[in-house]
Design a protein around this motif. Structure first.
Motif, mmCIF file in Angstrom:
data_model
loop_
_atom_site.group_PDB
_atom_site.id
_atom_site.type_symbol
_atom_site.label_atom_id
_atom_site.label_comp_id
_atom_site.label_asym_id
_atom_site.label_seq_id
_atom_site.Cartn_x
_atom_site.Cartn_y
_atom_site.Cartn_z
ATOM 1 N N UNK A 116 0.819 -1.211 0.000
ATOM 2 C CA UNK A 116 0.000 0.000 0.000
ATOM 3 C C UNK A 116 0.855 1.264 0.000
ATOM 4 N N UNK A 117 1.936 1.253 0.778
ATOM 5 C CA UNK A 117 2.772 2.448 0.814
ATOM 6 C C UNK A 117 3.382 2.702 -0.555
ATOM 7 N N UNK A 118 3.758 1.626 -1.247
ATOM 8 C CA UNK A 118 4.313 1.764 -2.595
ATOM 9 C C UNK A 118 3.274 2.288 -3.570
ATOM 10 N N UNK A 119 2.075 1.726 -3.504
ATOM 11 C CA UNK A 119 1.029 2.118 -4.446
ATOM 12 C C UNK A 119 0.306 3.392 -4.029
ATOM 13 N N UNK A 120 0.187 3.602 -2.715
ATOM 14 C CA UNK A 120 -0.660 4.683 -2.232
ATOM 15 C C UNK A 120 0.049 5.970 -1.860
ATOM 16 N N UNK A 121 1.373 5.983 -1.916
ATOM 17 C CA UNK A 121 2.078 7.199 -1.483
ATOM 18 C C UNK A 121 1.736 8.373 -2.392
#
Length: 449
Positions: free
Chosen positions: A256-261
Protein backbone atom coordinates in the motif's frame (compact mmCIF):
# COMPACT_ATOMS: atom_id res chain seq x y z
CA UNK A 1 36.67 31.12 17.17
CA UNK A 2 35.65 29.35 20.39
CA UNK A 3 33.66 32.34 21.65
CA UNK A 4 31.83 32.63 18.34
CA UNK A 5 30.91 28.96 18.54
CA UNK A 6 29.71 29.42 22.13
CA UNK A 7 27.50 32.37 21.21
CA UNK A 8 26.03 30.44 18.29
CA UNK A 9 25.24 27.44 20.45
CA UNK A 10 23.65 29.63 23.12
CA UNK A 11 21.51 31.40 20.54
CA UNK A 12 20.31 28.06 19.18
CA UNK A 13 19.44 26.84 22.67
CA UNK A 14 17.58 30.09 23.38
CA UNK A 15 15.65 29.77 20.13
CA UNK A 16 14.69 26.19 20.86
CA UNK A 17 13.56 27.03 24.37
CA UNK A 18 11.28 29.72 22.96
CA UNK A 19 9.57 27.26 20.62
CA UNK A 20 6.26 26.03 21.97
CA UNK A 21 3.28 24.16 20.55
CA UNK A 22 0.35 26.06 19.08
CA UNK A 23 -1.70 27.43 21.98
CA UNK A 24 -5.46 27.06 22.26
CA UNK A 25 -5.93 30.72 21.32
CA UNK A 26 -3.92 30.22 18.11
CA UNK A 27 -5.85 27.20 16.85
CA UNK A 28 -7.92 27.63 13.70
CA UNK A 29 -11.36 26.38 14.73
CA UNK A 30 -12.61 25.70 11.21
CA UNK A 31 -9.65 23.39 10.57
CA UNK A 32 -10.42 21.52 13.79
CA UNK A 33 -14.09 21.20 12.74
CA UNK A 34 -13.26 19.77 9.32
CA UNK A 35 -10.63 17.49 10.82
CA UNK A 36 -13.20 16.26 13.34
CA UNK A 37 -15.65 15.33 10.59
CA UNK A 38 -12.90 13.63 8.57
CA UNK A 39 -11.79 11.65 11.63
CA UNK A 40 -15.32 10.48 12.41
CA UNK A 41 -15.93 9.74 8.73
CA UNK A 42 -12.84 7.56 8.40
CA UNK A 43 -14.43 5.04 10.76
CA UNK A 44 -17.21 4.56 8.18
CA UNK A 45 -14.61 2.98 5.90
CA UNK A 46 -12.55 1.26 8.59
CA UNK A 47 -15.38 -0.55 10.38
CA UNK A 48 -15.79 -3.40 7.83
CA UNK A 49 -12.12 -4.30 8.31
CA UNK A 50 -12.42 -4.14 12.09
CA UNK A 51 -15.47 -6.41 12.16
CA UNK A 52 -15.42 -8.71 9.13
CA UNK A 53 -13.03 -10.81 7.04
CA UNK A 54 -10.96 -8.84 4.52
CA UNK A 55 -12.23 -11.16 1.76
CA UNK A 56 -15.72 -9.72 2.23
CA UNK A 57 -14.74 -6.15 1.33
CA UNK A 58 -17.01 -5.88 -1.74
CA UNK A 59 -19.33 -8.78 -0.87
CA UNK A 60 -22.43 -6.54 -0.31
CA UNK A 61 -22.40 -5.73 -4.03
CA UNK A 62 -23.31 -9.36 -4.71
CA UNK A 63 -26.74 -8.80 -3.10
CA UNK A 64 -28.49 -5.94 -4.98
CA UNK A 65 -31.50 -4.52 -3.18
CA UNK A 66 -30.47 -5.77 0.25
CA UNK A 67 -29.88 -3.46 3.20
CA UNK A 68 -26.18 -4.33 3.08
CA UNK A 69 -26.06 -3.36 -0.59
CA UNK A 70 -27.83 -0.03 -0.06
CA UNK A 71 -25.58 0.91 2.85
CA UNK A 72 -22.46 -0.07 0.90
CA UNK A 73 -23.43 2.03 -2.12
CA UNK A 74 -24.37 5.05 0.03
CA UNK A 75 -21.06 4.93 1.92
CA UNK A 76 -19.04 4.28 -1.24
CA UNK A 77 -20.49 7.19 -3.20
CA UNK A 78 -20.43 9.85 -0.49
CA UNK A 79 -17.66 8.87 1.91
CA UNK A 80 -15.32 6.07 0.77
CA UNK A 81 -11.94 7.60 0.09
CA UNK A 82 -13.33 11.12 0.50
CA UNK A 83 -12.81 11.27 4.26
CA UNK A 84 -9.27 9.98 3.93
CA UNK A 85 -8.62 12.51 1.15
CA UNK A 86 -9.93 15.30 3.36
CA UNK A 87 -7.85 14.07 6.30
CA UNK A 88 -4.77 14.00 4.05
CA UNK A 89 -5.46 17.57 2.88
CA UNK A 90 -5.70 18.72 6.49
CA UNK A 91 -2.46 16.91 7.28
CA UNK A 92 -0.83 19.00 4.55
CA UNK A 93 -2.38 22.17 5.97
CA UNK A 94 -1.15 21.15 9.44
CA UNK A 95 2.37 20.82 8.09
CA UNK A 96 2.35 24.47 6.99
CA UNK A 97 0.87 25.62 10.31
CA UNK A 98 3.53 23.72 12.24
CA UNK A 99 6.46 24.81 10.07
CA UNK A 100 5.30 28.42 9.76
CA UNK A 101 5.26 29.00 13.48
CA UNK A 102 8.55 27.20 14.02
CA UNK A 103 10.31 29.25 11.36
CA UNK A 104 9.18 32.43 13.12
CA UNK A 105 10.71 31.34 16.42
CA UNK A 106 13.31 28.67 15.65
CA UNK A 107 14.61 29.72 12.26
CA UNK A 108 16.70 27.06 10.55
CA UNK A 109 16.08 24.57 13.38
CA UNK A 110 12.43 24.28 12.32
CA UNK A 111 13.48 21.25 10.26
CA UNK A 112 14.71 19.56 13.45
CA UNK A 113 11.33 19.88 15.09
CA UNK A 114 9.50 18.88 11.91
CA UNK A 115 11.42 15.67 11.28
CA UNK A 116 11.53 14.77 14.96
CA UNK A 117 7.75 15.08 15.03
CA UNK A 118 7.32 12.80 12.04
CA UNK A 119 9.79 10.19 13.24
CA UNK A 120 7.92 9.90 16.52
CA UNK A 121 4.77 9.51 14.43
CA UNK A 122 6.39 6.56 12.63
CA UNK A 123 6.89 4.87 16.01
CA UNK A 124 3.30 5.61 17.05
CA UNK A 125 2.14 4.05 13.79
CA UNK A 126 4.12 0.86 14.38
CA UNK A 127 2.68 0.55 17.90
CA UNK A 128 -0.82 1.26 16.61
CA UNK A 129 -0.58 -1.46 14.01
CA UNK A 130 1.45 -4.20 15.69
CA UNK A 131 0.47 -3.74 19.33
CA UNK A 132 -3.08 -2.38 19.13
CA UNK A 133 -3.81 -4.59 16.12
CA UNK A 134 -5.15 -2.14 13.55
CA UNK A 135 -4.06 -3.34 10.13
CA UNK A 136 -5.38 -0.18 8.44
CA UNK A 137 -3.17 2.26 10.36
CA UNK A 138 -2.44 5.53 8.52
CA UNK A 139 -0.07 7.12 11.04
CA UNK A 140 2.95 5.26 9.68
CA UNK A 141 2.09 6.02 6.05
CA UNK A 142 1.34 9.70 6.71
CA UNK A 143 4.63 10.12 8.58
CA UNK A 144 6.64 8.55 5.76
CA UNK A 145 4.80 10.66 3.17
CA UNK A 146 5.31 13.82 5.21
CA UNK A 147 9.08 13.31 5.26
CA UNK A 148 9.20 14.41 1.61
CA UNK A 149 7.15 17.61 1.97
CA UNK A 150 9.39 19.96 3.96
CA UNK A 151 11.32 21.28 0.90
CA UNK A 152 8.00 22.25 -0.74
CA UNK A 153 6.77 24.45 2.12
CA UNK A 154 7.50 27.80 0.41
CA UNK A 155 5.96 27.02 -2.97
CA UNK A 156 3.10 29.17 -4.15
CA UNK A 157 -0.42 27.70 -4.12
CA UNK A 158 -0.49 27.16 -7.89
CA UNK A 159 2.83 25.35 -7.74
CA UNK A 160 1.55 23.13 -4.94
CA UNK A 161 -1.59 22.46 -6.97
CA UNK A 162 0.59 21.41 -9.91
CA UNK A 163 2.51 19.04 -7.62
CA UNK A 164 -0.81 17.57 -6.47
CA UNK A 165 -1.95 17.04 -10.07
CA UNK A 166 1.33 15.33 -10.97
CA UNK A 167 0.91 12.93 -8.03
CA UNK A 168 -2.71 12.23 -8.98
CA UNK A 169 -1.70 11.49 -12.57
CA UNK A 170 1.06 9.12 -11.45
CA UNK A 171 -1.35 7.36 -9.10
CA UNK A 172 -3.88 7.09 -11.92
CA UNK A 173 -1.28 5.58 -14.25
CA UNK A 174 -0.39 2.99 -11.62
CA UNK A 175 -4.06 2.10 -11.19
CA UNK A 176 -4.51 1.79 -14.94
CA UNK A 177 -1.49 -0.48 -15.15
CA UNK A 178 -3.21 -2.88 -12.77
CA UNK A 179 -6.29 -2.73 -15.00
CA UNK A 180 -4.16 -3.49 -18.06
CA UNK A 181 -2.60 -6.47 -16.27
CA UNK A 182 -6.10 -7.72 -15.43
CA UNK A 183 -7.12 -7.59 -19.09
CA UNK A 184 -3.87 -9.22 -20.20
CA UNK A 185 -4.67 -12.19 -17.94
CA UNK A 186 -8.07 -12.47 -19.60
CA UNK A 187 -6.62 -12.25 -23.12
CA UNK A 188 -4.05 -14.94 -22.40
CA UNK A 189 -6.78 -17.17 -21.00
CA UNK A 190 -8.92 -16.71 -24.12
CA UNK A 191 -5.94 -17.65 -26.30
CA UNK A 192 -5.32 -20.78 -24.24
CA UNK A 193 -8.99 -21.82 -24.49
CA UNK A 194 -8.83 -21.37 -28.27
CA UNK A 195 -5.77 -23.65 -28.42
CA UNK A 196 -7.55 -26.25 -26.28
CA UNK A 197 -10.55 -26.22 -28.62
CA UNK A 198 -8.17 -26.74 -31.53
CA UNK A 199 -6.71 -29.73 -29.64
CA UNK A 200 -3.29 -28.10 -29.40
CA UNK A 201 -0.87 -29.19 -26.72
CA UNK A 202 -0.40 -26.49 -24.10
CA UNK A 203 2.98 -25.39 -22.84
CA UNK A 204 3.65 -25.02 -19.12
CA UNK A 205 3.43 -21.25 -19.49
CA UNK A 206 0.05 -21.52 -21.19
CA UNK A 207 -1.24 -23.86 -18.48
CA UNK A 208 -0.11 -21.33 -15.91
CA UNK A 209 -1.92 -18.53 -17.79
CA UNK A 210 -5.12 -20.56 -17.61
CA UNK A 211 -4.71 -21.24 -13.89
CA UNK A 212 -3.91 -17.57 -13.22
CA UNK A 213 -7.16 -16.32 -14.77
CA UNK A 214 -9.24 -19.01 -13.11
CA UNK A 215 -7.75 -18.07 -9.74
CA UNK A 216 -8.37 -14.38 -10.47
CA UNK A 217 -12.06 -15.06 -11.12
CA UNK A 218 -12.32 -17.32 -8.08
CA UNK A 219 -10.80 -14.64 -5.82
CA UNK A 220 -13.71 -12.29 -6.56
CA UNK A 221 -15.98 -14.66 -4.63
CA UNK A 222 -15.20 -15.02 -0.92
CA UNK A 223 -14.10 -18.50 0.10
CA UNK A 224 -16.39 -19.65 2.97
CA UNK A 225 -13.63 -21.82 4.44
CA UNK A 226 -11.13 -18.96 4.46
CA UNK A 227 -13.72 -16.64 6.01
CA UNK A 228 -14.59 -19.19 8.71
CA UNK A 229 -10.91 -19.76 9.50
CA UNK A 230 -10.22 -16.03 9.81
CA UNK A 231 -13.30 -15.55 11.99
CA UNK A 232 -12.10 -18.27 14.33
CA UNK A 233 -8.60 -16.82 14.55
CA UNK A 234 -9.84 -13.28 15.17
CA UNK A 235 -12.11 -14.50 17.97
CA UNK A 236 -9.14 -16.13 19.69
CA UNK A 237 -6.60 -14.73 22.13
CA UNK A 238 -4.18 -11.86 21.59
CA UNK A 239 -1.35 -14.11 20.39
CA UNK A 240 -3.45 -15.77 17.71
CA UNK A 241 -4.81 -12.44 16.52
CA UNK A 242 -1.26 -11.08 16.31
CA UNK A 243 -0.06 -14.05 14.22
CA UNK A 244 -3.11 -13.76 11.99
CA UNK A 245 -2.67 -10.04 11.30
CA UNK A 246 1.13 -9.91 11.10
CA UNK A 247 1.36 -10.95 7.41
CA UNK A 248 -1.46 -8.54 6.58
CA UNK A 249 0.39 -5.74 8.37
CA UNK A 250 3.56 -6.49 6.43
CA UNK A 251 1.67 -6.68 3.14
CA UNK A 252 -0.22 -3.47 3.84
CA UNK A 253 2.86 -1.41 4.57
CA UNK A 254 4.86 -2.83 1.70
CA UNK A 255 2.32 -2.80 -1.11
CA UNK A 256 0.00 0.00 0.00
CA UNK A 257 2.77 2.45 0.81
CA UNK A 258 4.31 1.76 -2.59
CA UNK A 259 1.03 2.12 -4.45
CA UNK A 260 -0.66 4.68 -2.23
CA UNK A 261 2.08 7.20 -1.48
CA UNK A 262 1.10 9.20 -4.58
CA UNK A 263 -2.46 9.34 -3.28
CA UNK A 264 -1.38 10.58 0.16
CA UNK A 265 1.29 13.03 -1.00
CA UNK A 266 -0.98 14.36 -3.75
CA UNK A 267 -3.79 15.15 -1.29
CA UNK A 268 -1.30 16.69 1.13
CA UNK A 269 -0.03 18.98 -1.62
CA UNK A 270 -3.62 19.92 -2.41
CA UNK A 271 -4.28 20.66 1.25
CA UNK A 272 -1.19 22.87 1.42
CA UNK A 273 -2.41 24.82 -1.62
CA UNK A 274 -5.93 25.22 -0.23
CA UNK A 275 -4.54 26.39 3.12
CA UNK A 276 -2.37 29.03 1.46
CA UNK A 277 -5.42 30.23 -0.45
CA UNK A 278 -7.26 30.58 2.88
CA UNK A 279 -9.86 27.88 2.09
CA UNK A 280 -9.65 25.87 5.32
CA UNK A 281 -9.24 28.91 7.56
CA UNK A 282 -12.57 30.42 6.40
CA UNK A 283 -11.00 33.42 4.66
CA UNK A 284 -12.70 33.18 1.26
CA UNK A 285 -16.00 34.84 0.23
CA UNK A 286 -19.20 32.93 0.89
CA UNK A 287 -19.91 32.70 -2.83
CA UNK A 288 -16.59 30.87 -3.29
CA UNK A 289 -17.62 28.19 -0.80
CA UNK A 290 -20.98 27.82 -2.56
CA UNK A 291 -19.10 27.40 -5.85
CA UNK A 292 -16.70 24.78 -4.47
CA UNK A 293 -19.67 22.98 -2.91
CA UNK A 294 -21.57 22.84 -6.20
CA UNK A 295 -18.54 21.91 -8.30
CA UNK A 296 -17.30 19.36 -5.77
CA UNK A 297 -20.61 17.57 -5.48
CA UNK A 298 -21.79 18.23 -9.04
CA UNK A 299 -18.75 16.61 -10.65
CA UNK A 300 -17.36 14.38 -7.90
CA UNK A 301 -20.53 12.47 -6.96
CA UNK A 302 -21.42 11.41 -10.54
CA UNK A 303 -17.85 10.15 -11.08
CA UNK A 304 -18.07 8.30 -7.79
CA UNK A 305 -21.38 6.76 -8.86
CA UNK A 306 -19.82 5.51 -12.11
CA UNK A 307 -16.94 3.99 -10.16
CA UNK A 308 -19.29 2.10 -7.85
CA UNK A 309 -21.34 0.88 -10.82
CA UNK A 310 -18.22 -0.43 -12.56
CA UNK A 311 -17.04 -2.06 -9.34
CA UNK A 312 -20.34 -3.89 -9.04
CA UNK A 313 -20.02 -5.17 -12.62
CA UNK A 314 -16.49 -6.33 -11.92
CA UNK A 315 -17.36 -8.11 -8.68
CA UNK A 316 -20.53 -9.69 -10.06
CA UNK A 317 -19.00 -11.05 -13.28
CA UNK A 318 -15.26 -10.36 -13.76
CA UNK A 319 -15.21 -12.28 -17.06
CA UNK A 320 -18.03 -10.24 -18.58
CA UNK A 321 -16.46 -7.06 -17.22
CA UNK A 322 -13.10 -7.84 -18.86
CA UNK A 323 -14.82 -8.55 -22.17
CA UNK A 324 -17.19 -5.56 -22.07
CA UNK A 325 -15.73 -2.55 -20.26
CA UNK A 326 -12.54 -0.74 -21.18
CA UNK A 327 -12.36 1.52 -18.17
CA UNK A 328 -11.68 0.39 -14.64
CA UNK A 329 -13.65 1.18 -11.46
CA UNK A 330 -10.66 3.31 -10.43
CA UNK A 331 -11.18 5.77 -13.30
CA UNK A 332 -11.11 9.29 -11.88
CA UNK A 333 -10.88 7.88 -8.35
CA UNK A 334 -8.53 10.48 -6.86
CA UNK A 335 -10.26 13.31 -8.72
CA UNK A 336 -13.69 12.43 -7.32
CA UNK A 337 -12.25 11.86 -3.86
CA UNK A 338 -10.73 15.33 -3.85
CA UNK A 339 -13.82 17.02 -5.30
CA UNK A 340 -16.33 15.41 -2.94
CA UNK A 341 -13.97 15.95 0.01
CA UNK A 342 -13.74 19.66 -0.83
CA UNK A 343 -17.53 19.69 -1.22
CA UNK A 344 -17.91 18.28 2.29
CA UNK A 345 -15.49 20.88 3.66
CA UNK A 346 -17.36 23.68 1.87
CA UNK A 347 -20.66 22.53 3.36
CA UNK A 348 -19.15 22.55 6.85
CA UNK A 349 -17.70 26.03 6.38
CA UNK A 350 -21.05 27.36 5.16
CA UNK A 351 -22.77 25.82 8.18
CA UNK A 352 -20.14 27.36 10.43
CA UNK A 353 -20.72 30.80 8.91
CA UNK A 354 -24.48 30.48 9.30
CA UNK A 355 -24.15 29.98 13.05
CA UNK A 356 -27.03 27.51 12.87
CA UNK A 357 -25.57 24.61 14.86
CA UNK A 358 -22.96 26.11 17.14
CA UNK A 359 -23.19 23.20 19.59
CA UNK A 360 -22.36 20.74 16.80
CA UNK A 361 -19.49 22.90 15.53
CA UNK A 362 -18.08 23.02 19.06
CA UNK A 363 -18.32 19.25 19.43
CA UNK A 364 -16.67 18.64 16.05
CA UNK A 365 -13.94 21.14 16.92
CA UNK A 366 -13.18 19.15 20.06
CA UNK A 367 -12.93 15.96 18.00
CA UNK A 368 -10.52 17.63 15.57
CA UNK A 369 -8.43 19.13 18.36
CA UNK A 370 -7.88 15.62 19.75
CA UNK A 371 -7.81 13.78 16.40
CA UNK A 372 -4.80 11.62 17.29
CA UNK A 373 -6.29 10.43 20.57
CA UNK A 374 -9.70 9.92 18.97
CA UNK A 375 -8.21 7.88 16.12
CA UNK A 376 -6.54 5.49 18.55
CA UNK A 377 -9.61 5.48 20.81
CA UNK A 378 -11.64 4.23 17.84
CA UNK A 379 -9.15 1.40 17.42
CA UNK A 380 -9.35 0.45 21.08
CA UNK A 381 -13.14 0.44 21.05
CA UNK A 382 -13.39 -1.62 17.86
CA UNK A 383 -10.67 -4.16 18.59
CA UNK A 384 -12.00 -4.77 22.09
CA UNK A 385 -15.51 -5.21 20.71
CA UNK A 386 -14.64 -7.46 17.76
CA UNK A 387 -11.46 -9.38 18.64
CA UNK A 388 -11.31 -12.49 20.79
CA UNK A 389 -9.37 -10.87 23.63
CA UNK A 390 -12.39 -8.56 23.99
CA UNK A 391 -16.05 -9.37 23.31
CA UNK A 392 -15.31 -11.49 20.24
CA UNK A 393 -17.95 -10.15 17.82
CA UNK A 394 -15.69 -10.48 14.75
CA UNK A 395 -17.70 -11.86 11.84
CA UNK A 396 -20.95 -12.03 13.81
CA UNK A 397 -22.63 -8.86 12.48
CA UNK A 398 -24.13 -8.22 9.06
CA UNK A 399 -22.49 -5.47 7.04
CA UNK A 400 -25.14 -2.85 7.83
CA UNK A 401 -25.08 -3.73 11.53
CA UNK A 402 -21.45 -2.65 11.72
CA UNK A 403 -22.67 0.93 11.46
CA UNK A 404 -24.52 0.63 14.74
CA UNK A 405 -21.07 0.12 16.24
CA UNK A 406 -19.85 3.23 14.39
CA UNK A 407 -22.63 5.27 16.01
CA UNK A 408 -21.72 3.95 19.46
CA UNK A 409 -18.03 4.75 18.96
CA UNK A 410 -18.89 8.26 17.78
CA UNK A 411 -20.85 8.81 21.00
CA UNK A 412 -17.83 7.60 23.00
CA UNK A 413 -15.59 9.98 21.05
CA UNK A 414 -17.90 12.93 21.69
CA UNK A 415 -18.32 12.21 25.40
CA UNK A 416 -14.62 11.56 25.94
CA UNK A 417 -13.67 14.86 24.28
CA UNK A 418 -16.30 16.90 26.08
CA UNK A 419 -15.14 15.64 29.47
CA UNK A 420 -11.39 15.56 28.83
CA UNK A 421 -11.12 19.08 27.42
CA UNK A 422 -12.85 20.49 30.48
CA UNK A 423 -9.67 19.80 32.44
CA UNK A 424 -6.80 19.43 29.96
CA UNK A 425 -5.24 21.47 27.16
CA UNK A 426 -4.50 18.51 24.86
CA UNK A 427 -5.60 14.95 24.32
CA UNK A 428 -3.40 12.36 26.06
CA UNK A 429 -1.63 11.26 22.87
CA UNK A 430 -1.33 14.84 21.60
CA UNK A 431 0.38 15.70 24.89
CA UNK A 432 2.79 12.75 24.59
CA UNK A 433 3.57 13.58 20.95
CA UNK A 434 4.20 17.27 21.70
CA UNK A 435 6.34 16.48 24.73
CA UNK A 436 8.49 14.11 22.69
CA UNK A 437 8.74 16.58 19.80
CA UNK A 438 9.93 19.44 22.03
CA UNK A 439 11.82 17.02 24.29
CA UNK A 440 10.27 18.44 27.42
CA UNK A 441 6.94 17.86 29.21
CA UNK A 442 4.24 20.24 28.04
CA UNK A 443 1.74 21.86 30.44
CA UNK A 444 -1.24 19.55 30.49
CA UNK A 445 -3.87 20.85 32.89
CA UNK A 446 -5.92 23.94 32.19
CA UNK A 447 -5.39 26.73 34.69
CA UNK A 448 -8.43 27.31 36.87
CA UNK A 449 -10.10 30.65 36.33
Amino acid sequence: MESTGTVSAESIITRQESVQPVSLAERVQTIDIIRGVALLGILLMNIPFFGRAFYLESEPLLHPGSTDYNVFVFIAILFEGKMRALFSMLFGAGILIFIGRKEETAGSSSADFYYRRLLWMVLFGVIHEYVLMWVGDILFDYAISGLFLYPFRKLKPRQLLLCALVCIVIGGIKAERRNVQFREKREKYVQVIALEKAHKKLTDAQKKDKETWEKTVKDFRPDPKAVAELNQNMRSGYGTVFKTLEPENIRFHSTYLYLGIWDMVGMMFLGMALFKWGFFSNKLPTRTYWLTLLVGYGIGIPISFVGVYLLQQLVTNPTLFADTYWISPAVGYDVQRALVGIGHASLLLLLYRSGAVTWLMRALSNIGQMAFSNYVLQTLCCTLFFNGYGLGYFGKLAYHQLYYVVGAVWVINLLFNAIWLQFFRFGPLEWAWRSLTYWQPQPMRKLSA
